[in-house]
Design a protein around this motif. Structure first.
Motif, short mmCIF file in Angstrom:
data_model
loop_
_atom_site.label_atom_id
_atom_site.label_comp_id
_atom_site.label_asym_id
_atom_site.label_seq_id
_atom_site.Cartn_x
_atom_site.Cartn_y
_atom_site.Cartn_z
N ASP A 193 0.83 -1.22 0.00
CA ASP A 193 0.00 0.00 0.00
C ASP A 193 0.85 1.26 0.00
OD1 ASP A 193 -2.35 -1.44 -0.09
OD2 ASP A 193 -2.69 -1.36 2.08
N LEU A 194 1.95 1.25 0.74
CA LEU A 194 2.82 2.42 0.79
C LEU A 194 3.41 2.71 -0.59
CD1 LEU A 194 4.30 4.65 2.29
CD2 LEU A 194 6.04 2.96 2.95
N GLU A 195 3.81 1.68 -1.31
CA GLU A 195 4.33 1.86 -2.67
C GLU A 195 3.27 2.46 -3.59
OE1 GLU A 195 7.13 -1.46 -4.12
OE2 GLU A 195 5.78 -2.42 -2.68
N LYS A 196 2.05 1.96 -3.48
CA LYS A 196 0.96 2.48 -4.31
C LYS A 196 0.70 3.95 -3.99
CE LYS A 196 -1.51 -1.90 -4.29
NZ LYS A 196 -2.75 -2.54 -3.85
N TRP A 197 0.71 4.29 -2.71
CA TRP A 197 0.46 5.66 -2.29
C TRP A 197 1.50 6.61 -2.87
CZ3 TRP A 197 3.18 9.17 0.75
CH2 TRP A 197 2.47 10.33 1.09
N ILE A 198 2.77 6.22 -2.78
CA ILE A 198 3.86 7.05 -3.31
C ILE A 198 3.70 7.19 -4.83
CG2 ILE A 198 6.35 7.17 -3.72
CD1 ILE A 198 6.65 5.63 -1.00
N ALA A 199 3.51 6.07 -5.51
CA ALA A 199 3.38 6.10 -6.97
C ALA A 199 2.20 6.96 -7.39
CB ALA A 199 3.24 4.68 -7.51
N ASN A 200 1.08 6.84 -6.70
CA ASN A 200 -0.10 7.64 -7.05
C ASN A 200 0.16 9.13 -6.84
OD1 ASN A 200 -1.72 5.52 -7.90
ND2 ASN A 200 -2.52 5.15 -5.85
N HIS A 201 0.87 9.48 -5.78
CA HIS A 201 1.22 10.88 -5.55
C HIS A 201 2.08 11.40 -6.71
CE1 HIS A 201 2.09 14.60 -3.41
NE2 HIS A 201 3.33 14.44 -3.84
N TYR A 202 3.10 10.64 -7.07
CA TYR A 202 3.97 11.05 -8.18
C TYR A 202 3.17 11.22 -9.47
CZ TYR A 202 8.25 9.90 -5.48
OH TYR A 202 9.27 9.85 -4.57
N LEU A 203 2.30 10.25 -9.76
CA LEU A 203 1.51 10.32 -10.98
C LEU A 203 0.63 11.56 -11.01
CD1 LEU A 203 0.53 6.56 -11.39
CD2 LEU A 203 2.06 7.88 -12.87
N LYS A 204 -0.01 11.88 -9.88
CA LYS A 204 -0.86 13.07 -9.81
C LYS A 204 -0.07 14.34 -10.06
CE LYS A 204 -4.10 11.13 -6.50
NZ LYS A 204 -4.51 11.15 -5.09
N LYS A 205 1.20 14.32 -9.72
CA LYS A 205 2.05 15.50 -9.87
C LYS A 205 2.83 15.49 -11.18
CE LYS A 205 0.76 17.18 -5.95
NZ LYS A 205 -0.03 18.38 -5.86
N GLY A 206 2.56 14.50 -12.05
CA GLY A 206 3.22 14.44 -13.35
C GLY A 206 4.62 13.87 -13.31
N SER B 81 13.68 10.55 -14.89
CA SER B 81 14.25 11.86 -15.21
C SER B 81 13.42 13.01 -14.64
CB SER B 81 14.41 12.03 -16.72
OG SER B 81 13.14 12.00 -17.35
N LEU B 82 12.17 12.76 -14.29
CA LEU B 82 11.30 13.79 -13.72
C LEU B 82 11.31 13.78 -12.19
CD1 LEU B 82 8.22 13.42 -16.09
CD2 LEU B 82 10.02 15.17 -16.15
N MET B 83 12.11 12.91 -11.59
CA MET B 83 12.14 12.78 -10.14
C MET B 83 13.12 13.76 -9.50
SD MET B 83 11.63 8.74 -9.47
CE MET B 83 11.73 9.04 -7.71
N ASP B 84 12.92 15.01 -9.76
CA ASP B 84 13.74 16.07 -9.16
C ASP B 84 13.30 16.25 -7.71
OD1 ASP B 84 13.71 19.32 -8.65
OD2 ASP B 84 15.56 18.57 -9.56
N ILE B 85 14.23 16.20 -6.77
CA ILE B 85 13.84 16.26 -5.36
C ILE B 85 13.24 17.62 -5.00
CG2 ILE B 85 15.36 14.40 -4.62
CD1 ILE B 85 17.30 16.49 -3.50
N ARG B 86 13.63 18.66 -5.69
CA ARG B 86 13.02 19.97 -5.42
C ARG B 86 11.54 19.94 -5.80
NH1 ARG B 86 18.22 20.67 -6.74
NH2 ARG B 86 19.47 22.13 -5.54
N LYS B 87 11.24 19.34 -6.96
CA LYS B 87 9.85 19.23 -7.41
C LYS B 87 9.04 18.34 -6.45
CE LYS B 87 7.03 17.95 -11.39
NZ LYS B 87 7.00 17.58 -12.79
N ILE B 88 9.66 17.25 -6.00
CA ILE B 88 8.97 16.35 -5.08
C ILE B 88 8.70 17.07 -3.75
CG2 ILE B 88 9.18 14.21 -3.75
CD1 ILE B 88 10.80 13.10 -6.19
N ALA B 89 9.67 17.81 -3.25
CA ALA B 89 9.47 18.57 -2.02
C ALA B 89 8.30 19.54 -2.17
CB ALA B 89 10.75 19.32 -1.64
N ILE B 90 8.27 20.28 -3.27
CA ILE B 90 7.18 21.23 -3.52
C ILE B 90 5.84 20.49 -3.57
CG2 ILE B 90 6.18 22.76 -5.27
CD1 ILE B 90 9.14 23.60 -5.91
N SER B 91 5.84 19.31 -4.18
CA SER B 91 4.59 18.56 -4.31
C SER B 91 4.00 18.16 -2.95
CB SER B 91 4.79 17.32 -5.19
OG SER B 91 5.41 16.27 -4.48
N PHE B 92 4.84 18.10 -1.93
CA PHE B 92 4.39 17.79 -0.57
C PHE B 92 4.35 19.03 0.33
CE2 PHE B 92 5.86 13.45 -1.76
CZ PHE B 92 4.74 12.73 -1.38
#
Length: 162
Positions: free
Chosen positions: A9-22, A27-38
């Motif tokens: 479930d934790l993996e699904k939750w993370i993946a779904n969050h990433y997908l919602k944020k594009g 190559s799109l896994m920029d930690i600055r973008k991920i931080a902003i998304s949260f």
């Protein structure tokens, strides 16, 4: 019989969050973008990495002296503390501290190498560890631990369905 990976479930939750944020490829896994998304403020200093929450403010500070791979691993580790933990590790009992650290290590593997991006790789390739380490910008140890977990998961479900 086909081999199927069943994400937790934790993996699904993370993946779904990433997908919602594009965030759909490594190559799109920029930690600055991920931080902003949260809604997390991310900074870099010549100081040991840490995170904390104060009211609605969430902050992660990464040690700028680390390699890029180590910085990313530290980011995902601290991200776990922000998203999943509460309390100060400075004053909590050792057992709780150890549990949080175990959880953060597990979370790091899932968040740094999301299950929905595994399909982009040939997991049977002899170069898979190096390919994934380079693509996700993490160390080979994290990739090996992630792949070990994937293989254990597949083996478990294979054995349960025989």
């Amino acid at each position: 019989m086909s081999y199927i990976y069943k994400p937790f479930d934790l993996e699904k939750w993370i993946a779904n969050h990433y997908l919602k944020k594009g965030i759909t490829t490594p190559s799109l896994m920029d930690i600055r973008k991920i931080a902003i998304s949260f809604d997390i403020q991310l900074g870099f200093r010549e100081k040991r990495s840490y995170s904390f929450t104060y009211g609605k403010s969430k902050i992660i500070s990464i040690d700028s002296r680390l390699t890029l791979e180590e910085q990313r691993e530290q980011f995902f580790h601290e991200l776990c503390h922000i998203l999943r933990h509460c309390g100060s590790q400075l004053v909590m009992p050792k057992a709780f501290h150890d549990l949080q650290e175990w959880d953060a290590k597990r979370f790091t593997r899932y968040a740094a190498i999301p299950f929905n991006m595994l399909k982009l790789f040939d997991l049977k390739s002899e170069y898979i560890v190096d390919d994934m380490a380079q693509s996700f910008n993490v160390g080979t140890k994290v990739v090996k631990e992630r792949l070990d977990g994937i293989h254990r998961n597949i083996l478990y479900y294979y054995n349960c369905n025989r």
